[in-house]
Design a protein around this motif. Structure first.
Motif, PDB file in Angstrom:
ATOM      1  N   GLY A  76       0.789  -1.227   0.000  1.00  0.00           N
ATOM      2  CA  GLY A  76       0.000   0.000   0.000  1.00  0.00           C
ATOM      3  C   GLY A  76       0.817   1.270   0.000  1.00  0.00           C
ATOM      4  N   LEU A  77       2.073   1.189  -0.438  1.00  0.00           N
ATOM      5  CA  LEU A  77       2.961   2.349  -0.446  1.00  0.00           C
ATOM      6  C   LEU A  77       3.075   2.952  -1.839  1.00  0.00           C
ATOM      7  CD1 LEU A  77       5.918   0.962   1.715  1.00  0.00           C
ATOM      8  CD2 LEU A  77       3.920   2.234   2.503  1.00  0.00           C
ATOM      9  N   ARG A  78       3.274   4.248  -1.874  1.00  0.00           N
ATOM     10  CA  ARG A  78       3.508   4.962  -3.133  1.00  0.00           C
ATOM     11  C   ARG A  78       5.015   5.049  -3.381  1.00  0.00           C
ATOM     12  NH1 ARG A  78       1.565  11.244  -4.191  1.00  0.00           N
ATOM     13  NH2 ARG A  78       1.990  11.324  -6.443  1.00  0.00           N
ATOM     14  N   THR A  79       5.452   4.623  -4.546  1.00  0.00           N
ATOM     15  CA  THR A  79       6.869   4.657  -4.892  1.00  0.00           C
ATOM     16  C   THR A  79       7.238   6.028  -5.436  1.00  0.00           C
ATOM     17  OG1 THR A  79       7.015   2.282  -5.326  1.00  0.00           O
ATOM     18  CG2 THR A  79       8.639   3.689  -6.413  1.00  0.00           C
ATOM     19  N   VAL A  80       8.255   6.643  -4.818  1.00  0.00           N
ATOM     20  CA  VAL A  80       8.755   7.944  -5.272  1.00  0.00           C
ATOM     21  C   VAL A  80      10.249   7.788  -5.560  1.00  0.00           C
ATOM     22  CG1 VAL A  80       6.996   9.384  -4.186  1.00  0.00           C
ATOM     23  CG2 VAL A  80       8.954   8.678  -2.834  1.00  0.00           C
ATOM     24  N   VAL A  81      10.622   8.007  -6.803  1.00  0.00           N
ATOM     25  CA  VAL A  81      12.001   7.805  -7.247  1.00  0.00           C
ATOM     26  C   VAL A  81      12.800   9.092  -7.036  1.00  0.00           C
ATOM     27  CG1 VAL A  81      13.485   7.280  -9.216  1.00  0.00           C
ATOM     28  CG2 VAL A  81      11.357   6.010  -8.865  1.00  0.00           C
ATOM     29  N   SER A 108       6.047   8.052  -9.021  1.00  0.00           N
ATOM     30  CA  SER A 108       6.136   9.480  -8.749  1.00  0.00           C
ATOM     31  C   SER A 108       7.593   9.849  -8.471  1.00  0.00           C
ATOM     32  CB  SER A 108       5.247   9.853  -7.558  1.00  0.00           C
ATOM     33  OG  SER A 108       3.893   9.567  -7.822  1.00  0.00           O
ATOM     34  N   LEU A 109       7.797  11.133  -8.213  1.00  0.00           N
ATOM     35  CA  LEU A 109       9.153  11.639  -8.019  1.00  0.00           C
ATOM     36  C   LEU A 109       9.339  12.109  -6.586  1.00  0.00           C
ATOM     37  CD1 LEU A 109      11.598  12.226 -10.023  1.00  0.00           C
ATOM     38  CD2 LEU A 109      10.902  14.620  -9.860  1.00  0.00           C
ATOM     39  N   CYS A 110      10.471  11.742  -6.003  1.00  0.00           N
ATOM     40  CA  CYS A 110      10.949  12.395  -4.787  1.00  0.00           C
ATOM     41  C   CYS A 110      11.948  13.452  -5.240  1.00  0.00           C
ATOM     42  CB  CYS A 110      11.617  11.399  -3.836  1.00  0.00           C
ATOM     43  SG  CYS A 110      12.470  12.188  -2.444  1.00  0.00           S
ATOM     44  N   LEU A 111      11.512  14.690  -5.281  1.00  0.00           N
ATOM     45  CA  LEU A 111      12.382  15.773  -5.731  1.00  0.00           C
ATOM     46  C   LEU A 111      13.259  16.223  -4.572  1.00  0.00           C
ATOM     47  CD1 LEU A 111      13.455  17.976  -7.570  1.00  0.00           C
ATOM     48  CD2 LEU A 111      11.386  19.323  -7.051  1.00  0.00           C
ATOM     49  N   ASP A 112      14.536  15.944  -4.674  1.00  0.00           N
ATOM     50  CA  ASP A 112      15.522  16.405  -3.705  1.00  0.00           C
ATOM     51  C   ASP A 112      16.137  17.679  -4.271  1.00  0.00           C
ATOM     52  OD1 ASP A 112      18.204  16.785  -2.532  1.00  0.00           O
ATOM     53  OD2 ASP A 112      17.764  14.939  -1.451  1.00  0.00           O
ATOM     54  N   THR A 113      15.817  18.802  -3.637  1.00  0.00           N
ATOM     55  CA  THR A 113      16.222  20.092  -4.202  1.00  0.00           C
ATOM     56  C   THR A 113      17.737  20.252  -4.246  1.00  0.00           C
ATOM     57  OG1 THR A 113      16.037  21.133  -2.008  1.00  0.00           O
ATOM     58  CG2 THR A 113      14.084  21.170  -3.436  1.00  0.00           C
ATOM     59  N   GLY A 114      18.437  19.652  -3.280  1.00  0.00           N
ATOM     60  CA  GLY A 114      19.890  19.751  -3.266  1.00  0.00           C
ATOM     61  C   GLY A 114      20.539  18.922  -4.355  1.00  0.00           C
ATOM     62  N   GLU A 124       2.318  17.228 -11.328  1.00  0.00           N
ATOM     63  CA  GLU A 124       1.480  16.073 -10.996  1.00  0.00           C
ATOM     64  C   GLU A 124       2.306  14.826 -10.710  1.00  0.00           C
ATOM     65  OE1 GLU A 124       2.421  15.670 -15.267  1.00  0.00           O
ATOM     66  OE2 GLU A 124       1.824  17.354 -13.969  1.00  0.00           O
ATOM     67  N   ARG A 125       3.587  14.841 -11.080  1.00  0.00           N
ATOM     68  CA  ARG A 125       4.458  13.691 -10.840  1.00  0.00           C
ATOM     69  C   ARG A 125       5.258  13.837  -9.544  1.00  0.00           C
ATOM     70  NH1 ARG A 125       5.601  10.615 -15.327  1.00  0.00           N
ATOM     71  NH2 ARG A 125       6.304   9.077 -13.772  1.00  0.00           N
ATOM     72  N   VAL A 126       5.261  15.013  -8.950  1.00  0.00           N
ATOM     73  CA  VAL A 126       6.020  15.238  -7.719  1.00  0.00           C
ATOM     74  C   VAL A 126       5.194  14.731  -6.547  1.00  0.00           C
ATOM     75  CG1 VAL A 126       7.107  16.945  -6.208  1.00  0.00           C
ATOM     76  CG2 VAL A 126       7.244  17.210  -8.698  1.00  0.00           C
ATOM     77  N   GLY A 127       5.658  13.640  -5.943  1.00  0.00           N
ATOM     78  CA  GLY A 127       4.909  13.034  -4.863  1.00  0.00           C
ATOM     79  C   GLY A 127       5.540  13.178  -3.497  1.00  0.00           C
ATOM     80  N   TYR A 128       6.724  13.829  -3.439  1.00  0.00           N
ATOM     81  CA  TYR A 128       7.474  13.855  -2.183  1.00  0.00           C
ATOM     82  C   TYR A 128       8.629  14.824  -2.389  1.00  0.00           C
ATOM     83  CZ  TYR A 128       9.118  11.342   2.090  1.00  0.00           C
ATOM     84  OH  TYR A 128       9.483  10.960   3.360  1.00  0.00           O
ATOM     85  N   LEU A 129       9.032  15.514  -1.324  1.00  0.00           N
ATOM     86  CA  LEU A 129      10.142  16.457  -1.411  1.00  0.00           C
ATOM     87  C   LEU A 129      11.207  16.139  -0.370  1.00  0.00           C
ATOM     88  CD1 LEU A 129       8.257  19.889  -1.645  1.00  0.00           C
ATOM     89  CD2 LEU A 129       9.429  18.734  -3.520  1.00  0.00           C
ATOM     90  N   HIS A 130      12.468  16.304  -0.763  1.00  0.00           N
ATOM     91  CA  HIS A 130      13.573  16.405   0.177  1.00  0.00           C
ATOM     92  C   HIS A 130      14.103  17.826   0.072  1.00  0.00           C
ATOM     93  CE1 HIS A 130      14.803  11.878   0.593  1.00  0.00           C
ATOM     94  NE2 HIS A 130      13.725  12.196   1.285  1.00  0.00           N
ATOM     95  N   LEU A 131      14.127  18.533   1.196  1.00  0.00           N
ATOM     96  CA  LEU A 131      14.606  19.913   1.213  1.00  0.00           C
ATOM     97  C   LEU A 131      16.083  19.937   1.562  1.00  0.00           C
ATOM     98  CD1 LEU A 131      11.636  21.648   3.074  1.00  0.00           C
ATOM     99  CD2 LEU A 131      11.983  21.382   0.609  1.00  0.00           C
ATOM    100  N   LEU A 179       0.481  23.422  -5.953  1.00  0.00           N
ATOM    101  CA  LEU A 179      -0.062  22.149  -6.415  1.00  0.00           C
ATOM    102  C   LEU A 179      -1.305  21.765  -5.624  1.00  0.00           C
ATOM    103  CD1 LEU A 179       3.255  20.094  -6.743  1.00  0.00           C
ATOM    104  CD2 LEU A 179       2.028  21.305  -8.565  1.00  0.00           C
ATOM    105  N   ASP A 180      -1.402  22.286  -4.386  1.00  0.00           N
ATOM    106  CA  ASP A 180      -2.558  22.042  -3.511  1.00  0.00           C
ATOM    107  C   ASP A 180      -2.821  20.551  -3.328  1.00  0.00           C
ATOM    108  OD1 ASP A 180      -4.512  22.942  -1.765  1.00  0.00           O
ATOM    109  OD2 ASP A 180      -6.073  22.959  -3.302  1.00  0.00           O
ATOM    110  N   VAL A 181      -1.741  19.824  -3.032  1.00  0.00           N
ATOM    111  CA  VAL A 181      -1.851  18.395  -2.714  1.00  0.00           C
ATOM    112  C   VAL A 181      -1.077  18.147  -1.428  1.00  0.00           C
ATOM    113  CG1 VAL A 181      -2.089  17.679  -5.131  1.00  0.00           C
ATOM    114  CG2 VAL A 181       0.197  17.792  -4.097  1.00  0.00           C
ATOM    115  N   ASP A 182      -1.370  17.033  -0.786  1.00  0.00           N
ATOM    116  CA  ASP A 182      -0.633  16.667   0.422  1.00  0.00           C
ATOM    117  C   ASP A 182       0.777  16.229   0.037  1.00  0.00           C
ATOM    118  OD1 ASP A 182      -2.815  17.150   2.077  1.00  0.00           O
ATOM    119  OD2 ASP A 182      -3.600  15.135   1.786  1.00  0.00           O
ATOM    120  N   LEU A 183       1.775  16.863   0.625  1.00  0.00           N
ATOM    121  CA  LEU A 183       3.170  16.553   0.308  1.00  0.00           C
ATOM    122  C   LEU A 183       3.990  16.519   1.591  1.00  0.00           C
ATOM    123  CD1 LEU A 183       4.323  18.728  -2.760  1.00  0.00           C
ATOM    124  CD2 LEU A 183       4.263  16.234  -2.629  1.00  0.00           C
TER     125      LEU A 183
END
Length: 299
Positions: free
Chosen positions: A153-158, A185-191, A209-216, A263-267
């Protein structure tokens, strides 16, 4: 309208200099949990599997009493090698995914394999994938994402990452264009994205719409210039301080958060400041200052 109310801020063992399940130069796991809670974070990632307790009952008791929740687990994969590596990959993934699920997490962060050793710089394989390897990478990633979703039940974020085959804007967009957005989806790591020359705001605005997670994370542009000039591998670059405390580096996090808010989505937006190795007393003050800075941004 920009709103950051749907962005949940957390941190990770990485911000405490933790890269390995067991290393005498890393802070003990109980100290990490104590300090990440003290710094004002509610969410954490599991970090390298085996660093935190892998027994869900033990880990839940430890996180609950500190008011912490788990957002994701993380795995490294070499899926561009094709079906031959599936069994070994899945054995590793299943353990992490099961623990993440048991802890109530909703995401699995998938990091591609390094093309050169991140410590010694030894070239392990060509830094450019063939057409066949790209096909294996995208097909096997979709397979992994499907299995992880159906079984756990997990969402994969690359996670695009320095010294891997998913790094630059060209390679990230090629990967996104070749994979099913319903699965991957994408885990966007800004660094890491800045390290590899990418623009996080533009990526969010183009592929939101493909950004599902962020690393700051931020990079020090002066150190990065020297790293590029000397062609340093990622590990020595981190030891030199290429990843720096915000707001002292790039990209500026305020516009990144603003773009993500639109994007107004849960992140989840998980702070990761690569600092391996680091003195044990260094992470907490940085984590506290970073949390205050992010609150000043509205997050």
């Amino acid at each position: 309208m920009t709103t950051l109310s749907r962005i949940r801020i957390g941190s990770a063992p990485d911000s405490w200099g933790v890269w390995f399940p067991d290393d005498p130069r890393q802070v003990p796991w109980r100290r990490f949990l104590d300090e990440v809670a003290e710094a004002g974070y509610d969410w954490i990632e599991l970090g390298p599997y085996g660093y935190l307790p892998s027994d869900p009952a033990v880990l839940r008791a430890e996180t609950d009493r500190r008011g912490l929740k788990v957002s994701a687990g993380t795995v490294f994969t070499g899926l561009h090698h094709g079906p031959d590596v599936w069994d070994a990959t899945w054995e590793h993934v299943a353990g992490v995914a099961a623990l993440a699920q048991a802890m109530g997490a909703g995401h699995l962060v998938v990091i591609p394999a390094f093309w050169r050793d991140d410590k010694t710089g030894q070239v392990l394989e060509d830094r450019t994938l063939t057409a066949g390897q790209w096909r294996d990478l995208t097909e096997q990633t979709e397979r992994l994402a499907r299995e992880v979703r159906e079984r756990y039940g997990l969402r994969t974020v690359v996670h695009p990452h320095a010294d891997t085959h998913i790094d630059t804007e060209e390679n990230v967009t090629r990967f996104l264009d070749a994979t099913d957005g319903d699965l991957v989806s994408l885990c966007l790591d800004t660094g890491h994205y800045a390290y590899c020359g990418g623009d996080s705001v533009r990526l969010i605005e183009t592929y939101g719409e493909r950004v599902g997670y962020l690393h700051l994370k931020q990079v020090d542009p002066e150190v990065l210039a020297a790293v590029r000039e000397e062609e340093l591998p990622f590990g020595p670059a981190v030891a030199r301080g290429v990843m720096c405390e915000p707001p002292g580096g790039v990209p500026a996090l305020e516009p990144v958060l603003a773009a993500a808010g639109k994007l107004d989505v849960d992140l989840f937006a998980i702070v990761e400041q690569d600092m391996y190795p680091c003195p044990p007393d260094r992470p907490l003050p940085i984590a506290e200052r970073t949390r205050r800075f992010l609150r000043s941004c509205g997050a």
